[in-house]
Write a protein that holds these residues in place. Structure first.
Motif, mmCIF file in Angstrom:
data_model
loop_
_atom_site.group_PDB
_atom_site.id
_atom_site.type_symbol
_atom_site.label_atom_id
_atom_site.label_comp_id
_atom_site.label_asym_id
_atom_site.label_seq_id
_atom_site.Cartn_x
_atom_site.Cartn_y
_atom_site.Cartn_z
ATOM 1 N N VAL A 24 -29.444 -49.082 9.002
ATOM 2 C CA VAL A 24 -28.989 -50.225 9.781
ATOM 3 C C VAL A 24 -30.218 -50.946 10.299
ATOM 4 C CG1 VAL A 24 -27.772 -50.933 11.877
ATOM 5 C CG2 VAL A 24 -26.828 -49.127 10.439
ATOM 6 N N GLU A 25 -30.213 -52.259 10.189
ATOM 7 C CA GLU A 25 -31.306 -53.069 10.707
ATOM 8 C C GLU A 25 -30.752 -54.026 11.757
ATOM 9 O OE1 GLU A 25 -34.150 -53.386 6.798
ATOM 10 O OE2 GLU A 25 -32.597 -54.896 7.020
ATOM 11 N N ILE A 26 -31.533 -54.250 12.810
ATOM 12 C CA ILE A 26 -31.126 -55.211 13.828
ATOM 13 C C ILE A 26 -32.224 -56.244 14.024
ATOM 14 C CG2 ILE A 26 -29.634 -53.565 15.022
ATOM 15 C CD1 ILE A 26 -31.795 -53.506 17.249
ATOM 16 N N ALA A 27 -31.803 -57.411 14.489
ATOM 17 C CA ALA A 27 -32.739 -58.482 14.834
ATOM 18 C C ALA A 27 -32.300 -59.067 16.164
ATOM 19 C CB ALA A 27 -32.752 -59.562 13.756
ATOM 20 N N ARG A 28 -33.239 -59.243 17.043
ATOM 21 C CA ARG A 28 -32.949 -59.853 18.346
ATOM 22 C C ARG A 28 -32.922 -61.367 18.155
ATOM 23 N NH1 ARG A 28 -32.014 -55.542 21.381
ATOM 24 N NH2 ARG A 28 -33.352 -53.806 20.889
ATOM 25 N N LEU A 29 -31.883 -61.993 18.686
ATOM 26 C CA LEU A 29 -31.690 -63.433 18.560
ATOM 27 C C LEU A 29 -31.844 -64.081 19.931
ATOM 28 C CD1 LEU A 29 -28.540 -63.314 16.261
ATOM 29 C CD2 LEU A 29 -30.926 -63.587 15.572
ATOM 30 N N PRO A 30 -31.912 -65.405 19.981
ATOM 31 C CA PRO A 30 -32.025 -66.092 21.268
ATOM 32 C C PRO A 30 -30.886 -65.720 22.224
ATOM 33 C CG PRO A 30 -32.431 -67.624 19.481
ATOM 34 C CD PRO A 30 -31.947 -66.337 18.860
ATOM 35 N N GLU A 31 -31.157 -65.804 23.495
ATOM 36 C CA GLU A 31 -30.187 -65.569 24.567
ATOM 37 C C GLU A 31 -29.667 -64.143 24.592
ATOM 38 O OE1 GLU A 31 -27.214 -68.640 24.535
ATOM 39 O OE2 GLU A 31 -28.714 -70.193 24.298
ATOM 40 N N GLY A 32 -30.429 -63.192 24.041
ATOM 41 C CA GLY A 32 -30.041 -61.793 24.101
ATOM 42 C C GLY A 32 -29.070 -61.346 23.034
ATOM 43 N N ALA A 33 -28.648 -62.233 22.164
ATOM 44 C CA ALA A 33 -27.729 -61.858 21.085
ATOM 45 C C ALA A 33 -28.464 -60.958 20.089
ATOM 46 C CB ALA A 33 -27.203 -63.096 20.378
ATOM 47 N N VAL A 34 -27.702 -60.226 19.285
ATOM 48 C CA VAL A 34 -28.267 -59.308 18.295
ATOM 49 C C VAL A 34 -27.529 -59.483 16.983
ATOM 50 C CG1 VAL A 34 -28.563 -56.865 17.696
ATOM 51 C CG2 VAL A 34 -28.963 -57.614 20.033
ATOM 52 N N ALA A 35 -28.267 -59.469 15.877
ATOM 53 C CA ALA A 35 -27.679 -59.477 14.539
ATOM 54 C C ALA A 35 -27.898 -58.097 13.933
ATOM 55 C CB ALA A 35 -28.331 -60.547 13.676
ATOM 56 N N MET A 36 -26.928 -57.622 13.141
ATOM 57 C CA MET A 36 -27.019 -56.304 12.523
ATOM 58 C C MET A 36 -26.594 -56.419 11.061
ATOM 59 S SD MET A 36 -25.404 -52.597 13.706
ATOM 60 C CE MET A 36 -24.073 -53.360 14.551
ATOM 61 N N ARG A 37 -27.275 -55.652 10.211
ATOM 62 C CA ARG A 37 -26.954 -55.645 8.778
ATOM 63 C C ARG A 37 -27.345 -54.301 8.177
ATOM 64 N NH1 ARG A 37 -31.887 -59.415 6.367
ATOM 65 N NH2 ARG A 37 -33.522 -57.834 6.635
ATOM 66 N N SER A 38 -26.898 -54.067 6.963
ATOM 67 C CA SER A 38 -27.318 -52.905 6.183
ATOM 68 C C SER A 38 -28.544 -53.322 5.375
ATOM 69 C CB SER A 38 -26.205 -52.473 5.225
ATOM 70 O OG SER A 38 -26.725 -51.607 4.235
ATOM 71 N N SER A 39 -29.489 -52.416 5.227
ATOM 72 C CA SER A 39 -30.680 -52.738 4.444
ATOM 73 C C SER A 39 -30.345 -52.952 2.970
ATOM 74 C CB SER A 39 -31.729 -51.632 4.587
ATOM 75 O OG SER A 39 -31.211 -50.408 4.100
ATOM 76 N N LEU A 40 -29.186 -52.466 2.519
ATOM 77 C CA LEU A 40 -28.784 -52.638 1.125
ATOM 78 C C LEU A 40 -27.887 -53.848 0.902
ATOM 79 C CD1 LEU A 40 -28.113 -48.934 0.057
ATOM 80 C CD2 LEU A 40 -30.216 -50.282 -0.138
ATOM 81 N N ASP A 41 -27.426 -54.487 1.977
ATOM 82 C CA ASP A 41 -26.569 -55.677 1.870
ATOM 83 C C ASP A 41 -27.055 -56.696 2.897
ATOM 84 O OD1 ASP A 41 -24.633 -57.581 1.519
ATOM 85 O OD2 ASP A 41 -22.990 -56.375 2.291
ATOM 86 N N ASP A 43 -27.043 -59.815 2.891
ATOM 87 C CA ASP A 43 -26.283 -61.063 3.014
ATOM 88 C C ASP A 43 -25.125 -60.960 4.002
ATOM 89 O OD1 ASP A 43 -27.897 -62.385 1.176
ATOM 90 O OD2 ASP A 43 -26.699 -61.694 -0.516
ATOM 91 N N THR A 44 -24.706 -59.738 4.331
ATOM 92 C CA THR A 44 -23.614 -59.543 5.282
ATOM 93 C C THR A 44 -24.223 -59.212 6.638
ATOM 94 O OG1 THR A 44 -22.166 -58.745 3.538
ATOM 95 C CG2 THR A 44 -21.527 -58.240 5.805
ATOM 96 N N VAL A 45 -24.084 -60.138 7.564
ATOM 97 C CA VAL A 45 -24.707 -59.985 8.880
ATOM 98 C C VAL A 45 -23.638 -60.088 9.962
ATOM 99 C CG1 VAL A 45 -26.383 -60.962 10.502
ATOM 100 C CG2 VAL A 45 -26.878 -60.960 8.050
ATOM 101 N N LEU A 46 -23.653 -59.135 10.866
ATOM 102 C CA LEU A 46 -22.766 -59.160 12.021
ATOM 103 C C LEU A 46 -23.567 -59.648 13.216
ATOM 104 C CD1 LEU A 46 -21.150 -55.652 11.504
ATOM 105 C CD2 LEU A 46 -20.255 -57.862 10.769
ATOM 106 N N ARG A 47 -22.973 -60.516 14.033
ATOM 107 C CA ARG A 47 -23.663 -61.055 15.198
ATOM 108 C C ARG A 47 -22.904 -60.644 16.447
ATOM 109 N NH1 ARG A 47 -23.391 -64.723 19.062
ATOM 110 N NH2 ARG A 47 -25.252 -65.838 19.696
ATOM 111 N N TYR A 48 -23.651 -60.206 17.451
ATOM 112 C CA TYR A 48 -23.065 -59.778 18.709
ATOM 113 C C TYR A 48 -23.694 -60.548 19.861
ATOM 114 C CZ TYR A 48 -21.512 -55.928 15.824
ATOM 115 O OH TYR A 48 -20.934 -55.189 14.828
ATOM 116 N N THR A 49 -22.865 -60.943 20.806
ATOM 117 C CA THR A 49 -23.391 -61.567 22.019
ATOM 118 C C THR A 49 -24.118 -60.495 22.831
ATOM 119 O OG1 THR A 49 -21.439 -61.074 23.342
ATOM 120 C CG2 THR A 49 -21.432 -63.172 22.118
ATOM 121 N N LYS A 50 -24.853 -60.911 23.836
ATOM 122 C CA LYS A 50 -25.546 -59.960 24.697
ATOM 123 C C LYS A 50 -24.549 -59.004 25.350
ATOM 124 C CE LYS A 50 -28.750 -59.557 28.602
ATOM 125 N NZ LYS A 50 -28.491 -58.159 28.633
ATOM 126 N N ALA A 51 -23.436 -59.519 25.838
ATOM 127 C CA ALA A 51 -22.427 -58.674 26.491
ATOM 128 C C ALA A 51 -21.835 -57.667 25.506
ATOM 129 C CB ALA A 51 -21.328 -59.536 27.098
#
Length: 68
Positions: A24-41, A43-51
């Motif tokens: 699992v890979e994560i990336a920190r986005l503006p305003e505390g949001a986080v994106a998560m994806r599988s290293s093997l896929d 193109d499929t990215v899940l985005r989560y708000t800070k909360a």
């Protein structure tokens, strides 16, 4: 729904994992949001708000997702 521009995102995997294995890979986005994806896929990215991310992390620390 809108397109999420993650072209400049800095993706991180768990320490000690090889870039060649699925992880699992994560990336920190503006305003505390986080994106998560599988290293093997990448193109499929899940985005989560800070909360949402904070609730997930607290639940994981509290054992909410432990297998019984």
């Amino acid at each position: 729904m809108y397109a999420l521009d993650i072209s400049g995102a800095a993706w991180e995997g768990a320490p000690g994992t090889s870039p060649d294995e699925e992880r699992v890979e994560i990336a920190r986005l503006p305003e505390g949001a986080v994106a998560m994806r599988s290293s093997l896929d990448k193109d499929t990215v899940l985005r989560y708000t800070k909360a949402e991310w904070d609730a997930f992390v607290l639940g994981a620390r509290d054992g909410e997702f432990d297998l019984r």
